[in-house]
Design a protein around this motif. Structure first.
Motif, PDB file in Angstrom:
ATOM      1  N   VAL A  52       0.848  -1.189   0.000  1.00 41.69           N
ATOM      2  CA  VAL A  52       0.000   0.000   0.000  1.00 41.69           C
ATOM      3  C   VAL A  52       0.890   1.248   0.000  1.00 41.69           C
ATOM      4  O   VAL A  52       1.798   1.353   0.828  1.00 41.69           O
ATOM      5  N   PRO A  53       0.659   2.195  -0.902  1.00 38.07           N
ATOM      6  CA  PRO A  53       1.410   3.448  -0.860  1.00 38.07           C
ATOM      7  C   PRO A  53       1.100   4.201   0.439  1.00 38.07           C
ATOM      8  O   PRO A  53      -0.058   4.272   0.856  1.00 38.07           O
ATOM      9  N   VAL A  54       2.129   4.760   1.078  1.00 37.67           N
ATOM     10  CA  VAL A  54       1.953   5.418   2.378  1.00 37.67           C
ATOM     11  C   VAL A  54       2.581   6.800   2.383  1.00 37.67           C
ATOM     12  O   VAL A  54       3.698   6.992   1.910  1.00 37.67           O
ATOM     13  N   SER A  55       1.840   7.739   2.956  1.00 36.56           N
ATOM     14  CA  SER A  55       2.340   9.066   3.267  1.00 36.56           C
ATOM     15  C   SER A  55       2.151   9.255   4.767  1.00 36.56           C
ATOM     16  O   SER A  55       1.023   9.271   5.260  1.00 36.56           O
ATOM     17  N   LEU A  56       3.254   9.360   5.506  1.00 34.30           N
ATOM     18  CA  LEU A  56       3.224   9.514   6.961  1.00 34.30           C
ATOM     19  C   LEU A  56       3.493  10.971   7.314  1.00 34.30           C
ATOM     20  O   LEU A  56       4.530  11.527   6.947  1.00 34.30           O
ATOM     21  N   TRP A  57       2.537  11.572   8.020  1.00 41.63           N
ATOM     22  CA  TRP A  57       2.650  12.966   8.431  1.00 41.63           C
ATOM     23  C   TRP A  57       3.014  13.040   9.899  1.00 41.63           C
ATOM     24  O   TRP A  57       2.328  12.472  10.742  1.00 41.63           O
ATOM     25  N   LEU A  58       4.096  13.749  10.193  1.00 47.58           N
ATOM     26  CA  LEU A  58       4.556  13.953  11.560  1.00 47.58           C
ATOM     27  C   LEU A  58       4.089  15.331  12.009  1.00 47.58           C
ATOM     28  O   LEU A  58       4.530  16.350  11.467  1.00 47.58           O
ATOM     29  N   THR A  59       3.197  15.353  12.996  1.00 47.86           N
ATOM     30  CA  THR A  59       2.653  16.613  13.490  1.00 47.86           C
ATOM     31  C   THR A  59       2.802  16.657  15.009  1.00 47.86           C
ATOM     32  O   THR A  59       3.085  15.650  15.645  1.00 47.86           O
ATOM     33  N   GLY A  60       2.594  17.829  15.579  1.00 43.36           N
ATOM     34  CA  GLY A  60       2.729  17.960  17.028  1.00 43.36           C
ATOM     35  C   GLY A  60       4.082  17.441  17.489  1.00 43.36           C
ATOM     36  O   GLY A  60       5.106  17.677  16.850  1.00 43.36           O
ATOM     37  N   TRP A 113       9.360  15.951  15.904  1.00 46.36           N
ATOM     38  CA  TRP A 113      10.763  15.756  16.279  1.00 46.36           C
ATOM     39  C   TRP A 113      11.379  14.533  15.613  1.00 46.36           C
ATOM     40  O   TRP A 113      12.594  14.475  15.423  1.00 46.36           O
ATOM     41  N   PHE A 114      10.567  13.540  15.249  1.00 44.74           N
ATOM     42  CA  PHE A 114      11.106  12.324  14.645  1.00 44.74           C
ATOM     43  C   PHE A 114      11.563  12.534  13.203  1.00 44.74           C
ATOM     44  O   PHE A 114      12.150  11.640  12.606  1.00 44.74           O
ATOM     45  N   GLY A 115      11.337  13.708  12.665  1.00 42.62           N
ATOM     46  CA  GLY A 115      11.874  14.049  11.357  1.00 42.62           C
ATOM     47  C   GLY A 115      13.336  14.482  11.411  1.00 42.62           C
ATOM     48  O   GLY A 115      13.969  14.664  10.383  1.00 42.62           O
ATOM     49  N   LEU A 116      13.859  14.626  12.621  1.00 40.21           N
ATOM     50  CA  LEU A 116      15.246  15.049  12.814  1.00 40.21           C
ATOM     51  C   LEU A 116      16.156  13.847  13.036  1.00 40.21           C
ATOM     52  O   LEU A 116      15.749  12.863  13.668  1.00 40.21           O
ATOM     53  N   PRO A 117      17.385  13.917  12.561  1.00 39.39           N
ATOM     54  CA  PRO A 117      18.324  12.801  12.751  1.00 39.39           C
ATOM     55  C   PRO A 117      18.504  12.462  14.229  1.00 39.39           C
ATOM     56  O   PRO A 117      18.645  13.353  15.072  1.00 39.39           O
ATOM     57  N   VAL A 123       9.512   3.273   6.339  1.00 40.44           N
ATOM     58  CA  VAL A 123       8.619   4.225   5.682  1.00 40.44           C
ATOM     59  C   VAL A 123       9.418   5.125   4.737  1.00 40.44           C
ATOM     60  O   VAL A 123       8.982   5.401   3.617  1.00 40.44           O
ATOM     61  N   LEU A 124      10.582   5.557   5.159  1.00 40.24           N
ATOM     62  CA  LEU A 124      11.409   6.392   4.280  1.00 40.24           C
ATOM     63  C   LEU A 124      11.837   5.639   3.028  1.00 40.24           C
ATOM     64  O   LEU A 124      11.941   6.234   1.954  1.00 40.24           O
ATOM     65  N   ALA A 125      12.065   4.343   3.156  1.00 44.92           N
ATOM     66  CA  ALA A 125      12.514   3.549   2.011  1.00 44.92           C
ATOM     67  C   ALA A 125      11.414   3.336   0.980  1.00 44.92           C
ATOM     68  O   ALA A 125      11.692   3.252  -0.220  1.00 44.92           O
ATOM     69  N   GLY A 126      10.164   3.278   1.443  1.00 50.45           N
ATOM     70  CA  GLY A 126       9.104   2.938   0.502  1.00 50.45           C
ATOM     71  C   GLY A 126       7.961   3.910   0.406  1.00 50.45           C
ATOM     72  O   GLY A 126       7.085   3.765  -0.445  1.00 50.45           O
ATOM     73  N   GLY A 127       7.935   4.899   1.279  1.00 47.74           N
ATOM     74  CA  GLY A 127       6.822   5.841   1.293  1.00 47.74           C
ATOM     75  C   GLY A 127       7.313   7.271   1.366  1.00 47.74           C
ATOM     76  O   GLY A 127       8.437   7.576   0.984  1.00 47.74           O
ATOM     77  N   ARG A 128       6.460   8.129   1.878  1.00 50.12           N
ATOM     78  CA  ARG A 128       6.772   9.551   2.003  1.00 50.12           C
ATOM     79  C   ARG A 128       6.582   9.956   3.456  1.00 50.12           C
ATOM     80  O   ARG A 128       5.618   9.544   4.092  1.00 50.12           O
ATOM     81  N   VAL A 129       7.499  10.792   3.967  1.00 45.77           N
ATOM     82  CA  VAL A 129       7.400  11.309   5.337  1.00 45.77           C
ATOM     83  C   VAL A 129       7.411  12.831   5.264  1.00 45.77           C
ATOM     84  O   VAL A 129       8.272  13.429   4.615  1.00 45.77           O
ATOM     85  N   THR A 130       6.437  13.433   5.957  1.00 40.88           N
ATOM     86  CA  THR A 130       6.264  14.880   5.925  1.00 40.88           C
ATOM     87  C   THR A 130       6.123  15.419   7.336  1.00 40.88           C
ATOM     88  O   THR A 130       5.400  14.841   8.148  1.00 40.88           O
ATOM     89  N   GLY A 136      15.134  12.883   2.806  1.00 43.60           N
ATOM     90  CA  GLY A 136      13.899  12.240   2.381  1.00 43.60           C
ATOM     91  C   GLY A 136      12.661  12.733   3.099  1.00 43.60           C
ATOM     92  O   GLY A 136      11.544  12.438   2.687  1.00 43.60           O
ATOM     93  N   VAL A 137      12.829  13.469   4.191  1.00 47.78           N
ATOM     94  CA  VAL A 137      11.681  14.042   4.917  1.00 47.78           C
ATOM     95  C   VAL A 137      11.483  15.460   4.396  1.00 47.78           C
ATOM     96  O   VAL A 137      12.440  16.199   4.179  1.00 47.78           O
ATOM     97  N   ARG A 138      10.240  15.829   4.205  1.00 50.22           N
ATOM     98  CA  ARG A 138       9.926  17.164   3.700  1.00 50.22           C
ATOM     99  C   ARG A 138       9.049  17.905   4.697  1.00 50.22           C
ATOM    100  O   ARG A 138       8.492  17.300   5.614  1.00 50.22           O
ATOM    101  N   ILE A 139       8.909  19.191   4.494  1.00 49.54           N
ATOM    102  CA  ILE A 139       7.966  20.019   5.245  1.00 49.54           C
ATOM    103  C   ILE A 139       6.878  20.440   4.276  1.00 49.54           C
ATOM    104  O   ILE A 139       7.167  20.901   3.169  1.00 49.54           O
ATOM    105  N   ALA A 140       5.621  20.266   4.679  1.00 52.92           N
ATOM    106  CA  ALA A 140       4.485  20.688   3.848  1.00 52.92           C
ATOM    107  C   ALA A 140       3.311  21.009   4.772  1.00 52.92           C
ATOM    108  O   ALA A 140       3.282  20.594   5.938  1.00 52.92           O
TER     109      ALA A 140
END
Length: 116
Positions: free
Chosen positions: A30-38, A42-46, A67-74, A93-97
């Motif tokens: 299944v294609p996945v887009s994982l959004w990190l909010t709140g 912080w998990f978007g940082l190394p 998730v980074l290998a096969g999907g999108r993280v925002t 591979g992590v973006r801000i949107a």
């Protein structure tokens, strides 16, 4: 599948569930887009996912890598700004949107959105 995780170290079971579902969906094709909010922003940082620990759970670093290998993280635009997180701070591979992008993804034909 669009998954928004709003919890971090403040609610570890809810946070881990979102990452687990994202990785399981990807493993199922299944294609996945994982959004990190709140606090999850912080998990978007190394190195931040390494700080997360939950007994009987797959390490968050492994789930995030999957998730980074096969999907999108925002990371949410406003959440990043409130935490002074810039694009240069993020894991490759992590973006801000923002909300318009989330709405577009969540309303795409065949999309299923989940919020944790």
């Amino acid at each position: 599948m669009v998954i928004k995780v709003t919890a971090g170290l403040d609610a570890p079971e809810r946070c881990n569930q979102a990452f687990t579902v994202a990785a399981a969906a990807l493993a199922s094709g299944v294609p996945v887009s994982l959004w990190l909010t709140g606090e999850a922003s912080w998990f978007g940082l190394p190195g931040r996912a390494k700080e997360f620990s939950l007994p009987e759970a797959v390490p968050l670093t492994d789930l995030l890598d999957a998730v980074l290998a096969g999907g999108r993280v925002t990371v949410c635009t406003q959440c990043a700004a409130r935490r002074s997180i810039t694009p240069g701070d993020l894991i490759d591979g992590v973006r801000i949107a923002g909300a318009p992008t989330f709405v577009e993804e969540a309303l795409a034909e065949g999309a299923q959105a989940l919020v944790y």
